[in-house]
Design an enzyme around this catalytic site. Structure first.
Site, short mmCIF file in Angstrom:
data_model
loop_
_atom_site.label_atom_id
_atom_site.label_comp_id
_atom_site.label_asym_id
_atom_site.label_seq_id
_atom_site.Cartn_x
_atom_site.Cartn_y
_atom_site.Cartn_z
N CYS A 4 -53.85 64.28 55.52
CA CYS A 4 -53.10 63.92 56.21
C CYS A 4 -51.99 63.22 55.34
CB CYS A 4 -53.04 62.75 57.51
SG CYS A 4 -51.69 62.46 58.45
N HIS A 38 -56.20 65.95 60.96
CA HIS A 38 -57.08 64.93 60.85
C HIS A 38 -58.64 65.67 61.31
CE1 HIS A 38 -55.07 61.27 59.87
NE2 HIS A 38 -53.87 61.66 60.42
N GLU A 93 -61.30 64.84 60.13
CA GLU A 93 -62.37 63.80 60.03
C GLU A 93 -62.59 62.90 61.27
OE1 GLU A 93 -58.85 60.92 59.72
OE2 GLU A 93 -59.43 63.18 59.07
#
Length: 245
Positions: free
Chosen positions: A88, A177, A179
């Site tokens: 990001c 994202h 993660e």
């Protein structure tokens, strides 16, 4: 082997990416740059990870540490050519640091949205592990408008043309994202700052809608994310990943 993880928000973490690194036997050191923590000396780490932020890449006057972070990224990838993964804001900082252009997106992406893998990714050692049209968590108001010279683009969405890029398999960045986990999103219900920001961006009831969608889709998303992170680790010989792909 050690990874330097640049954090820009209180309470943020490297999430599933940090989990993949740790399971590969890589030690992770977090640096909260927004709290006036200096960037580490490059000799002390083998990997640089740059996470998301509420700030924008061009807000250097309000956030002077951004100048030092961009310098550190530029030196790391251009001069040292050591492994880098940006997510990001980290994706945008990589582009900015190397001469690309970042600006406000015409349409913000917030929530779990579909990202389309490009045909060239099928032959790429890293992005071949990315699903062709997977759903990924997004939360960004800016985007990479123009990639730096030498970048190869591997994914896009209807509202964002540059969702994934790299300068060879060791220097990789993604807008979405990957993660994020369902566990992380569920914790937002007790984080009033995050809830307020989400409702301001997407209206009242945005969290309830997001979490309902996430509970349905995030299990598959998390598996896809671990597959992508593990592939990057393995391709670059950074450790022996022991997580299921």
């Amino acid at each position: 082997m050690r990874a330097a993880i640049f954090i820009h928000l209180d309470g943020d973490s490297s999430g599933l990416l940090g989990k993949a690194l740790e399971h590969a036997g890589i030690a992770c050191d977090e640096f909260h740059l927004h709290n006036d923590v200096s960037t580490p000396h490059p000799d002390n780490h083998d990997i640089m990870i740059v996470m998301g932020a509420a700030q924008q890449t061009w807000e250097e006057e309000e956030n002077p540490w951004l100048v030092h972070e961009k310098d550190a990224i530029r030196h790391w990838v251009q001069d040292l050519k050591k492994p880098f993964f940006g997510i990001c804001f980290g994706h945008q900082l990589l582009a900015d640091s190397l001469g690309g252009e970042v600006g406000l997106a015409e349409t913000s992406e917030i929530g779990i949205t579909r990202v389309n893998r490009h045909a060239n990714a099928a032959a790429d050692p890293v992005f071949s592990a990315m699903v062709e049209d997977g759903g990924w968590m997004q939360w960004h108001h800016a985007e990479v408008k123009r990639a730096p010279e030498g970048a190869e683009i591997f994914a896009s969405s209807p509202d964002c043309a540059i969702q994934a890029m790299h300068f060879g398999p060791s220097i990789v960045s993604i807008q979405f994202h990957a993660e994020s986990s369902l566990k992380t999103l569920e914790k937002w219900k007790d984080d009033q700052v995050t809830l307020d920001a989400l409702h301001k961006a997407s209206g009242e009831g945005a969290y309830d809608s997001l979490i309902a969608n996430a509970r349905e889709r995030m299990p598959a998303t998390e598996q896809n994310a671990m597959r992508l992170f593990n592939r990057w680790i393995e391709v670059n010989g950074l450790g022996q990943s022991r997580l299921s792909a």
